[in-house]
Design a protein around this motif. Structure first.
Motif, short mmCIF file in Angstrom:
data_model
loop_
_atom_site.label_atom_id
_atom_site.label_comp_id
_atom_site.label_asym_id
_atom_site.label_seq_id
_atom_site.Cartn_x
_atom_site.Cartn_y
_atom_site.Cartn_z
N THR A 369 0.73 -1.12 -0.05
CA THR A 369 0.12 -0.02 -0.06
C THR A 369 0.87 1.23 0.04
N MET A 370 2.08 1.18 -0.03
CA MET A 370 2.94 2.40 -0.15
C MET A 370 2.87 3.18 -1.27
N SER A 371 2.63 2.73 -2.56
CA SER A 371 2.40 3.20 -3.73
C SER A 371 1.26 3.76 -3.89
N LEU A 372 0.83 4.82 -3.02
CA LEU A 372 -0.34 5.38 -3.10
C LEU A 372 -0.34 6.61 -4.35
N SER A 373 -1.42 7.04 -4.74
CA SER A 373 -1.70 7.92 -5.80
C SER A 373 -1.30 9.41 -5.27
N PRO A 374 -0.82 10.29 -6.13
CA PRO A 374 -0.63 11.54 -5.70
C PRO A 374 -1.76 12.47 -4.85
N VAL A 375 -2.86 11.80 -5.40
CA VAL A 375 -4.10 12.61 -4.74
C VAL A 375 -4.30 12.05 -3.31
N MET A 376 -4.05 10.90 -3.23
CA MET A 376 -4.14 10.10 -1.97
C MET A 376 -3.42 10.71 -0.83
N SER A 377 -2.06 10.88 -1.48
CA SER A 377 -0.88 11.36 -0.64
C SER A 377 -1.19 12.64 -0.22
N ASN A 378 -1.50 13.51 -1.13
CA ASN A 378 -2.03 14.93 -0.58
C ASN A 378 -3.14 15.00 0.50
N GLY A 379 -3.97 14.13 0.20
CA GLY A 379 -5.30 13.94 1.06
C GLY A 379 -4.89 13.66 2.30
N SER A 380 -3.90 12.55 2.41
CA SER A 380 -3.72 11.90 3.75
C SER A 380 -2.77 13.06 4.61
N TRP A 381 -1.84 13.62 3.78
CA TRP A 381 -1.05 14.72 4.43
C TRP A 381 -1.99 15.70 4.94
N LEU A 383 -5.08 15.48 6.03
CA LEU A 383 -5.57 14.89 7.17
C LEU A 383 -4.63 14.93 8.46
N ARG A 384 -3.58 14.52 7.94
CA ARG A 384 -2.63 14.41 9.31
C ARG A 384 -2.03 15.95 9.78
N HIS A 385 -2.25 16.96 8.70
CA HIS A 385 -2.16 17.94 9.20
C HIS A 385 -3.20 18.80 10.05
N ARG A 386 -4.50 18.43 9.66
CA ARG A 386 -5.51 18.97 10.18
C ARG A 386 -5.41 18.08 11.77
N ARG A 387 -5.26 16.90 11.70
CA ARG A 387 -5.20 16.05 12.86
C ARG A 387 -4.28 16.73 13.88
N LEU A 388 -3.30 17.25 13.34
CA LEU A 388 -2.23 17.81 14.42
C LEU A 388 -2.74 19.08 15.12
N ARG A 389 -3.54 19.81 14.04
CA ARG A 389 -4.24 21.13 14.72
C ARG A 389 -5.03 20.79 15.74
N GLU A 390 -5.84 19.85 15.59
CA GLU A 390 -6.93 19.54 16.60
C GLU A 390 -6.23 18.98 17.76
N CYS A 634 6.65 15.85 19.59
CA CYS A 634 7.64 15.11 18.78
C CYS A 634 7.26 15.86 17.35
N HIS A 635 6.68 16.94 17.25
CA HIS A 635 6.44 17.74 15.76
C HIS A 635 6.97 18.91 15.85
N LYS A 636 7.63 19.40 15.02
CA LYS A 636 7.95 21.05 15.09
C LYS A 636 6.61 21.69 14.96
N PRO A 637 6.84 22.80 15.67
CA PRO A 637 5.66 23.73 15.64
C PRO A 637 5.28 24.24 14.25
N GLU A 638 3.97 24.48 13.96
CA GLU A 638 3.34 24.82 12.48
C GLU A 638 4.03 26.06 12.18
#
Length: 751
Positions: A369-381, A383-390, A634-638
């Motif tokens: 499953t590592m070879s995801l499409s660019p659309v999926m990669s941007n979407g997951s990024w 989602l992760r970015h939004r999750r960090l904000r929450e 564990c994550h640098k400030p936004e």
């Protein structure tokens, strides 16, 4: 001595009376543990002791009865002997109602029977049936009945002692008895609302209403080998015709009889030889998963004809079709195909058995499953970015709760800008320093003793410099995600404790997020080092890392033994020298080296650092909310962006004149600054208004606001975090005034 022995032999625990309530009952759920001390001829219920009004814990935890001295208990018994219970009319009532002018006294069991409230927190207060706290019920609230989500029986929506309402869910009602049993089982770390999973608000209300939440782990976490079944790795050959003479359960690593699991579900397996597989690197899927993907492929083929071409091109990456676009019903959407992902719901199991690994280190069965499409990669990024904000927003709210401890009484730190660490250490170690006092910072240097006033800007700048120094100090090692290092001098001078204390104080007093901890270090702090499995990237020493890699990637038993021969002295010094008879032994050896080098080596610094982080209750909150706090540790400030500042500031206008146009000028100016079309930066704007060039982990207090006024130039009110902006006719006028004011103000401050 003989007399004492005879008394001991004749001593019957079941027939002993509690010295405070006079009952022989041994019901732990109701009265707490019944403690009997033969040598003192003393028996007492733990809750009776906790709730007694005239006794305090004056001893250490191992003295007397959990800190209650035996002499104090006897004094309390004598005091209570003169008081008559208002319920049973017998003497020995050691508990009194704390309501002003109320003189009622009662035994603990009598109070339970008469529906008194006992608060197992802070001063352990008790309220009689007349003055007990009650929950508020809205007049328009429906008076019906619903299911108690614990016992599933009906509970009436009535303001009764036996009924409790959730403070966080509108339609969640419980039986008091059900909640008490749930709290005793779950403990403080897992007791939460069964509907919305809220913990802080729910626990606070339940403690107020007399639910006892013990400060221990959940009962199911204390059971030995409770999760042993989950750790079982599937090893069975399921193909129609198994060729192995030793049976379907036989598994010999690094041979043709090694069992390979299905790359999708992981719940089926095959010997390599039984499926004509030449090496472990080849992928294999079971018949059930194959049929599911075949069916979903046909459906997707029909459906994709109605899609736009742009979506069709995103189904492939580098010519490889993303087979898991429609995941199998057997595997959750977030799973990468390995059965181990199902264990991620339990953080303790994750720490014991899983470690973060790179794409290269994953087994072949997990790489699909590592070879995801660019659309999926941007979407997951995203989602992760939004999750960090929450998560960071959640941390901000938690830190604000901890800040309630901070008093208005000030403590001044005189900081030498040229020697930030030593002056900070001196300030934190001074006798009058208290983490609960308001911190004021005064900067100085060798040439000018009073360089900067004690403003909020000084405090923000101090904490920023302090965190930067800690990140690059000898207390930590590593490049990006750092672990603790072993510095004997620092250990002797107790600097690890001071570093933990400084980080805790910084977070609560408005400092920046640390952002440089490795996940391994964070897990050691939260779950304990014994529950953490370090990874290769945690090793900061290049020579040690190269040695581990040679062992890890040895492809034959002879090459492995040759490598071990070369580093024999290193292994002996680390205490990891073990006999190696098979190639698979290398995994255990690598794990031993990692644990020794990353964790065991820094056991003392880690414990000292943890003690420092307990300041103001920070470590306790980290352990209660590990996912949220990992976002700031564990994550640098936004990085500041135009959108971040737009969201940060609330716009208030003194009138509706040019309100929309003024807001448009402000937004447009932020985008110009972000794109580099300005002489100032976004950090300059934030510094101009708040005195800080970063957003503190706790957030700003008060929250930043903007006012559009009929003034000539912008004004940054740092006391109120308010930016007063001029109302202008054109955007160019607005931009010119902003840049002129901010640049000159910050320039003067810099000088």
């Amino acid at each position: 001595e003989e007399l004492r022995m005879s008394k001991t032999k004749n001593f019957n625990v079941q027939s002993t009376f509690c010295v405070l309530c006079g009952l022989t009952d041994d019901c732990t759920e109701k009265y707490g543990e019944k403690r009997t001390y033969v040598e003192y001829n003393l028996t007492v219920h733990y809750y009776c002791l906790l709730m007694s009004s005239g006794i305090w814990q004056r001893g250490e935890e191992d003295e007397g009865v959990d800190g209650f001295l035996i002499t104090d208990i006897r004094k309390e018994v004598n005091r209570a002997a003169r008081l008559k219970c208002n319920i049973c009319k017998k003497k020995g009532a050691s508990i009194g109602c704390v309501a002003p002018k109320c003189k009622r006294s009662y035994h603990f069991p009598c109070g339970l029977q008469r529906e008194c409230i006992f608060q197992f927190m802070e001063d352990f207060r008790s309220y009689c049936w007349e003055h007990r706290p009650v929950q508020e019920f809205a007049d328009k609230e429906p008076r019906g009945a619903s299911q108690c989500t614990i016992c599933l029986d009906l509970v009436e929506h009535l303001p009764l002692y036996t009924v409790l309402k959730s403070p966080c869910c509108k339609n969640a009602w419980f039986h008091r008895e059900c909640l008490q049993y749930q709290a005793l089982s779950a403990g403080i770390f897992f007791f939460r609302c069964t509907v919305c999973n809220n913990k802080d608000k729910f626990q606070k209300e339940m403690l107020r209403m007399g639910i006892h939440i013990p400060e221990r782990d959940a009962s199911w976490e204390l059971e030995e080998n409770a999760y042993q079944d989950l750790l079982h790795c599937y090893q069975h050959c399921d193909v129609k015709r198994c060729l192995c003479r030793k049976g379907r359960d036989y598994n010999e690593p690094d041979s043709k009889w090694e069992i390979k699991r299905c790359q999708y579900c992981g719940s089926r397996g095959t010997h390599l030889a039984c499926s004509s597989m030449r090496s472990w690197e080849e992928n294999w899927e079971c018949m059930e998963c194959r049929s599911i993907f075949a069916t979903s492929g046909k459906i997707k083929g029909k459906y994709s004809k109605q899609k736009k071409r742009a979506l069709a091109t995103s189904e492939k990456t580098n010519g490889t079709t993303c087979l898991l676009e429609e995941p199998s019903p057997k595997s959750p959407r977030q799973s990468s195909g390995s059965p181990r992902n199902f264990l991620l719901h339990s953080p303790k199991i994750m720490c014991q058995n899983l470690s973060p690994c790179s794409h290269r280190e994953l087994p072949a069965s997990n790489r699909m499953t590592m070879s995801l499409s660019p659309v999926m990669s941007n979407g997951s990024w995203s989602l992760r970015h939004r999750r960090l904000r929450e998560q960071r927003k959640e941390v901000s709210n938690i830190l604000k709760e901890l800040k309630v401890q901070v008093k208005t009484k000030p403590t001044r730190l005189n900081i030498n800008a040229e020697n930030i660490w030593n002056s900070a250490l001196k300030g934190f170690r001074q006798r009058i320093f208290s983490p609960t006092n308001t911190i004021e910072v005064s900067f100085s240097n060798s040439k000018n003793r009073s360089k900067t006033s004690t403003s909020a800007a000084s405090k923000h700048h101090f904490f920023q410099l302090l965190m930067l120094h800690l990140q690059n100090s000898s207390l930590f090692e590593g490049s990006s995600g750092k672990n603790l290092s072993l510095d004997f001098q620092a250990l002797e001078e107790n600097l690890y404790f001071e570093a933990g204390k400084m980080i805790a104080v910084s977070l609560v007093h408005g400092g920046p997020s640390p952002g440089f901890f490795s996940k391994t270090l964070f897990k050691c702090l939260v779950y304990g080092p014994e529950n953490v499995k370090p990874a290769l990237e945690d090793v900061a020493d290049d020579d040690v890392a190269q040695t581990i890699k040679k062992i890890k990637y040895a492809n034959s038993l002879s090459s492995l033994q040759s490598t071990l021969q070369d580093c024999c002295e290193f292994l002996a010094a680390a205490g990891c020298l073990r006999p190696v008879t098979a190639l698979c032994d290398k995994n255990m050896l690598v794990n031993d080296i990692l644990i020794c080098h990353v964790i065991k080596k820094v056991t003392l610094p880690l414990e000292s650092f943890r003690q420092g982080l307990k300041t103001l209750g920070v470590l306790e909150k980290m352990q209660m909310h590990p996912d949220a706090f990992s976002s700031i540790f564990c994550h640098k400030p936004e990085r500041l962006s135009a959108k971040t500042l737009c969201d940060l500031f609330t716009i208030h206008s003194s009138s509706d004149v040019n309100k929309v146009e003024g807001a448009g000028f402000w937004t447009g100016y932020l985008h110009d600054v972000e794109s580099g079309e300005s002489v100032v930066t976004l950090e300059d704007i934030l510094l101009f208004v708040t005195g800080s060039c970063y957003i503190p982990a706790i957030g700003f207090d008060p929250e930043p606001t903007i006012k559009f006024l009929h003034i000539r130039y912008p004004i940054g009110n740092r006391l109120l975090n308010c930016l007063e902006l001029p109302i202008t006719e054109t955007y160019q006028q607005f931009k010119n005034k902003m840049e002129f004011t901010i640049r000159n103000t910050l320039g003067v401050e810099g000088e």
